[in-house]
Motif scaffolding. Structure first.
Motif, PDB file in Angstrom:
ATOM      1  N   ALA B  68       0.877  -1.321   0.073  1.00  0.00           N
ATOM      2  CA  ALA B  68       0.117  -0.116   0.065  1.00  0.00           C
ATOM      3  C   ALA B  68       0.977   1.066  -0.038  1.00  0.00           C
ATOM      4  N   ASP B  71       1.980   7.096  -1.819  1.00  0.00           N
ATOM      5  CA  ASP B  71       1.421   8.126  -2.709  1.00  0.00           C
ATOM      6  C   ASP B  71       0.803   7.060  -4.067  1.00  0.00           C
ATOM      7  N   TYR B  74      -4.530   8.610  -4.349  1.00  0.00           N
ATOM      8  CA  TYR B  74      -5.799   8.510  -3.857  1.00  0.00           C
ATOM      9  C   TYR B  74      -6.735   9.707  -3.572  1.00  0.00           C
ATOM     10  N   HIS B  76      -8.933  10.231  -1.241  1.00  0.00           N
ATOM     11  CA  HIS B  76      -8.949  10.917   0.256  1.00  0.00           C
ATOM     12  C   HIS B  76      -8.123  12.114   0.445  1.00  0.00           C
ATOM     13  N   SER B  81      -4.500   7.628   2.812  1.00  0.00           N
ATOM     14  CA  SER B  81      -5.128   6.268   2.447  1.00  0.00           C
ATOM     15  C   SER B  81      -4.441   5.064   2.714  1.00  0.00           C
ATOM     16  N   ASP B  82      -2.926   5.136   2.451  1.00  0.00           N
ATOM     17  CA  ASP B  82      -2.299   4.087   2.526  1.00  0.00           C
ATOM     18  C   ASP B  82      -2.436   3.238   4.156  1.00  0.00           C
ATOM     19  N   ILE B  85      -5.729   1.670   4.360  1.00  0.00           N
ATOM     20  CA  ILE B  85      -5.629   0.427   3.590  1.00  0.00           C
ATOM     21  C   ILE B  85      -4.996  -0.757   4.358  1.00  0.00           C
TER      22      ILE B  85
ATOM     23  N   THR C  55     -14.429   9.115   0.697  1.00  0.00           N
ATOM     24  CA  THR C  55     -13.442   8.542  -0.149  1.00  0.00           C
ATOM     25  C   THR C  55     -12.421   7.596   0.294  1.00  0.00           C
ATOM     26  N   ASP C  59     -10.856   4.464  -1.740  1.00  0.00           N
ATOM     27  CA  ASP C  59      -9.444   4.263  -1.811  1.00  0.00           C
ATOM     28  C   ASP C  59      -9.198   3.003  -1.558  1.00  0.00           C
ATOM     29  N   GLU C  62      -9.961   0.547  -4.111  1.00  0.00           N
ATOM     30  CA  GLU C  62      -9.011   0.719  -5.368  1.00  0.00           C
ATOM     31  C   GLU C  62      -7.387   0.330  -4.865  1.00  0.00           C
ATOM     32  N   GLY C  63      -7.291   0.136  -3.668  1.00  0.00           N
ATOM     33  CA  GLY C  63      -5.876  -0.335  -3.171  1.00  0.00           C
ATOM     34  C   GLY C  63      -5.916  -1.792  -3.256  1.00  0.00           C
TER      35      GLY C  63
END
Lengths: 133, 133, 133
Positions: B68, B71, B74, B76, B81-82, B85, C55, C59, C62-63
């Motif tokens: 994940a 960059d 994303y 958000h 967002s990483d 996830i 979002t 994300d 999508e991740g």
């Protein structure tokens, strides 16, 4: 708490342990409660997935090998960091509901021991906590 | 339910909380049952993995960063967002069996709080449900 | 044990089920204990993550699609191996502490049903085990 022995025969392997787990639930005598399966290893895991078509565990193992490649310049000297990563992604424990003395699984669900750094003699623990209500 | 405070010092970090969790189990007085650890954050997680060699958590964090990336375009707006996830991949909760008043862990297993968007003042909850049998 | 129906409307989708789970906990009458949510499907999952900004689930989906691509030369003939992999990565079950008759969630946490091979009529199970102490 019951221990189930699992002898793996290759480096990465998924082994269906549903029957052994079901037997442990019956032996516990608990009719309503919560079953927890726990793998006391750091390069193995436990998951629930389809146990009807043998290509599903094959695809899962290949998918995990793409996600955590065996050789990616890891720092850990034992050379099994991919197995440690997979263990934390899939997880070493899970809980299943128990009703009428049986684990409640979906039609296509089985419980799988996941070996990521075999072959080894492994074990997993199973415990059923009865509903106090 | 007990709360354990965890102060993280970098963006991504794994912190061994085994001793604090073990103390909470002893404090509960439960001799046989089920321990559940829960992280009430959406950019952190909890996992069980090796606590003998310090390169293992390092490799896990690097592996997760490849899985994940920080960059990846994303949507958000907070730019983390990483971390969200990773939180869903590793998971924010786990259960461990309790026997003889102690959590049952394998020889090399420790319980790790995983920070994915620090540094922050974090907490985790620990609860032990006794076996009704 | 309660069953919650979830009707999904696209192939990959996260649906906030926090309100339904909270209602099931209240209905159980348990004031202190452990809630377990279980998804009896092999191409779906359940997770806890932020339910404030729409979002975030976007994300996460999508991740996951990058981590387990839909088309990666899988062996399984049904063409949904990506969904099976995601199910084992995210997990089909989780436990949440119950205090004062309510599930204990962080400020930004919601419980999400994850569809990876929809649209389908799905269900999930919820059970609360009371603390025997």
């Amino acid at each position: 708490m019951d221990a189930i022995s699992v002898n793996t025969t290759s480096r990465c392997q998924m082994i269906d342990v549903t029957a052994q787990v079901r037997a442990a639930v019956r032996k516990s005598g608990v009719k309503s409660g919560l079953l927890t399966c726990f793998v006391p290893h750091t390069t193995a895991a436990i998951t629930i997935n389809e146990n009807a078509d043998g290509t599903v565990p094959e695809d899962i193992l290949e998918g995990l090998a793409r996600i955590a490649p065996a050789d990616a310049g890891y720092a850990h000297s034992e050379g099994n960091s991919d197995a440690h990563i997979k263990s934390s992604l899939v997880g070493c424990q899970l809980s299943v509901l128990v009703e009428k003395g049986e684990p409640v699984l979906g039609t296509w669900q089985g419980i799988w021991f996941c070996e990521f750094d075999g072959p080894r003699a492994r074990k997993m623990y199973v415990k059923v906590v009865g509903d106090a209500m």
